[in-house]
Design an enzyme around this catalytic site. Structure first.
Site, PDB file in Angstrom:
ATOM      1  N   ILE A 110       0.835  -1.204   0.000  1.00  0.00           N
ATOM      2  CA  ILE A 110       0.000   0.000   0.000  1.00  0.00           C
ATOM      3  C   ILE A 110       0.872   1.257   0.000  1.00  0.00           C
ATOM      4  O   ILE A 110       0.580   2.230  -0.696  1.00  0.00           O
ATOM      5  CB  ILE A 110      -0.960   0.008   1.219  1.00  0.00           C
ATOM      6  CG1 ILE A 110      -1.950  -1.165   1.132  1.00  0.00           C
ATOM      7  CG2 ILE A 110      -1.700   1.341   1.328  1.00  0.00           C
ATOM      8  CD1 ILE A 110      -2.910  -1.123  -0.041  1.00  0.00           C
ATOM      9  N   GLU A 111       1.956   1.244   0.752  1.00  0.00           N
ATOM     10  CA  GLU A 111       2.789   2.445   0.859  1.00  0.00           C
ATOM     11  C   GLU A 111       3.478   2.796  -0.455  1.00  0.00           C
ATOM     12  O   GLU A 111       3.436   3.947  -0.889  1.00  0.00           O
ATOM     13  CB  GLU A 111       3.855   2.274   1.958  1.00  0.00           C
ATOM     14  CG  GLU A 111       3.312   2.253   3.383  1.00  0.00           C
ATOM     15  CD  GLU A 111       2.848   3.632   3.865  1.00  0.00           C
ATOM     16  OE1 GLU A 111       3.129   4.636   3.191  1.00  0.00           O
ATOM     17  OE2 GLU A 111       2.187   3.686   4.919  1.00  0.00           O
ATOM     18  N   THR A 112       4.160   1.803  -1.051  1.00  0.00           N
ATOM     19  CA  THR A 112       5.063   2.140  -2.176  1.00  0.00           C
ATOM     20  C   THR A 112       5.057   1.104  -3.309  1.00  0.00           C
ATOM     21  O   THR A 112       5.983   1.077  -4.092  1.00  0.00           O
ATOM     22  CB  THR A 112       6.524   2.255  -1.666  1.00  0.00           C
ATOM     23  OG1 THR A 112       6.921   0.992  -1.091  1.00  0.00           O
ATOM     24  CG2 THR A 112       6.677   3.355  -0.629  1.00  0.00           C
ATOM     25  N   TYR A 115      -6.907   3.217   5.350  1.00  0.00           N
ATOM     26  CA  TYR A 115      -5.529   2.760   5.199  1.00  0.00           C
ATOM     27  C   TYR A 115      -5.337   1.408   5.894  1.00  0.00           C
ATOM     28  O   TYR A 115      -4.854   0.441   5.287  1.00  0.00           O
ATOM     29  CB  TYR A 115      -4.556   3.805   5.769  1.00  0.00           C
ATOM     30  CG  TYR A 115      -3.141   3.297   5.796  1.00  0.00           C
ATOM     31  CD1 TYR A 115      -2.322   3.410   4.671  1.00  0.00           C
ATOM     32  CD2 TYR A 115      -2.624   2.650   6.918  1.00  0.00           C
ATOM     33  CE1 TYR A 115      -1.034   2.905   4.679  1.00  0.00           C
ATOM     34  CE2 TYR A 115      -1.340   2.143   6.930  1.00  0.00           C
ATOM     35  CZ  TYR A 115      -0.549   2.274   5.814  1.00  0.00           C
ATOM     36  OH  TYR A 115       0.715   1.758   5.817  1.00  0.00           O
TER      37      TYR A 115
END
Ligand SMILES: [Ca+2]
Length: 339
Positions: free
Chosen positions: A127-129, A320
């Site tokens: 999800i982050e990168t 998130y």
């Protein structure tokens, strides 16, 4: 229905008016710089020569007010769940499974050492990168100077991160003009803010460098994060994150508070009130209720265990944490089919 507080609420954000600064200003002359230098002098024992380097770097910092707008309109704040959950797509799941195989030794070592399962670490990285593929191209110096001096509501937080960024650069031998990251100044595959980079990042491949742009270091650092960040919200080894639920009566129990970090219910009470977990749970299990409204008017319901709120320490938004949770579960399920 019995309500059992489990986790204390976050402190309220400190509100301070923004400082109006014209475009093209030299940030080294910004009125808050003496306080920044004093903080570095006292807290991190910067020498006068090192403080001079900070001032020179600030003179090179660019004012990028569009980053403040980006921060205020972050997708996890403004998108619907239907939009946000598109991140849990086939390619992210497939790439997560591939990375599980590729980094299996490192992920298993992190699980043994910190109790954090590989699927959660992959969910965060995904999800982050997109597993380190998109780590952000904004200079961290510009992002943190702009947000730290000018953000209308979160400037105190970003000002602290700017100080930590200079200390991080001094300690690791980075030129502050070099590192790039997100609009918020988050860095590397794991998107750590500078304070967490300093406190929690690990050299997990033993090459002598703590490099969050390297997957092994990012994996070990994420696992370390979940055991150290906040004692009350530390990861609970072996416990689940969240499970789906259905409503027997088609409606939530009267008075039930959803999507909250302060309202928890007992599984037995929930079951009697028509909230059925997807797997049987002991009656005394404490759970939060997650209500995800979809664009077609329907709802998805989940029951959250304490580990869900641990995921929220990484980013305090329900969407998130739910996207990380569901991606982790989908990676785990897909990996079980192709061991
Ligand atoms: Ca390393």
């Amino acid at each position: 229905m019995r309500r059992t507080p489990l986790i204390p609420a976050l402190c309220c954000a400190v509100l301070i008016s923004s400082v109006a600064i014209a475009d093209g200003i030299d940030y080294s002359t910004e009125p808050q710089v003496p306080a920044l230098l004093q903080r570095l002098r006292i807290d991190d024992h910067f020498s006068e020569a090192e403080l001079q380097q900070v001032t020179l770097a600030l003179a090179d910092a660019r004012r990028l007010p569009q980053l403040i707008v980006q921060e205020q309109k972050a997708p996890e704040r403004t998108e619907t769940w239907t939009q946000y959950s598109r991140r849990i797509d086939d390619s992210r799941i497939r790439d997560g499974v591939a990375l599980l195989h590729e980094q299996r030794d490192v992920l298993e070592r992190a699980e043994n050492e910190f109790g954090v399962p590989p699927s959660l670490i992959l969910g965060i990285l995904g999800i982050e990168t997109r597993y380190g593929r998109i780590t952000g191209g904004v200079r961290v110096l510009d992002a943190l100077a702009t947000q730290g001096f000018e953000h209308p509501t979160r400037n105190v937080f970003f000002f602290g991160e700017l100080a930590d960024f200079f200390a991080l650069c001094r300690d690791r031998g980075f030129d502050p003009r070099t590192p790039t990251g997100s609009y918020a100044g988050a860095m590397g595959d794991a998107q750590f803010m500078p304070s967490n980079y300093r406190k929690l990042a690990l050299d997990y491949d033993g090459d002598g460098k703590t490099d969050l742009w390297s997957l092994p270091d990012a994996i070990g650092s994420i696992a370390n994060y979940f055991t150290h960040y906040a004692p009350d919200w530390a990861w609970r080894r072996g416990e689940p994150i969240a499970i789906p639920a259905t409503l027997t009566n088609g409606v939530l129990p009267a008075g039930a508070v959803v999507n909250s970090r302060d309202n928890f219910y007992l599984a037995g009470d929930l079951r009697r009130a028509g909230v059925q977990p997807s797997v049987p749970l002991p009656d005394d299990t404490q759970l939060g209720i997650i209500d995800l409204a979809l664009d077609d008017g329907s709802h998805e319901y989940w029951l959250a265990f304490p580990n869900f709120y641990s995921v929220m320490t990484y980013n305090p938004r329900i969407y998130y944490a739910m996207a990380v949770t569901q991606l982790a579960q989908r990676i785990e399920a897909a990996a079980a089919l192709s061991p």
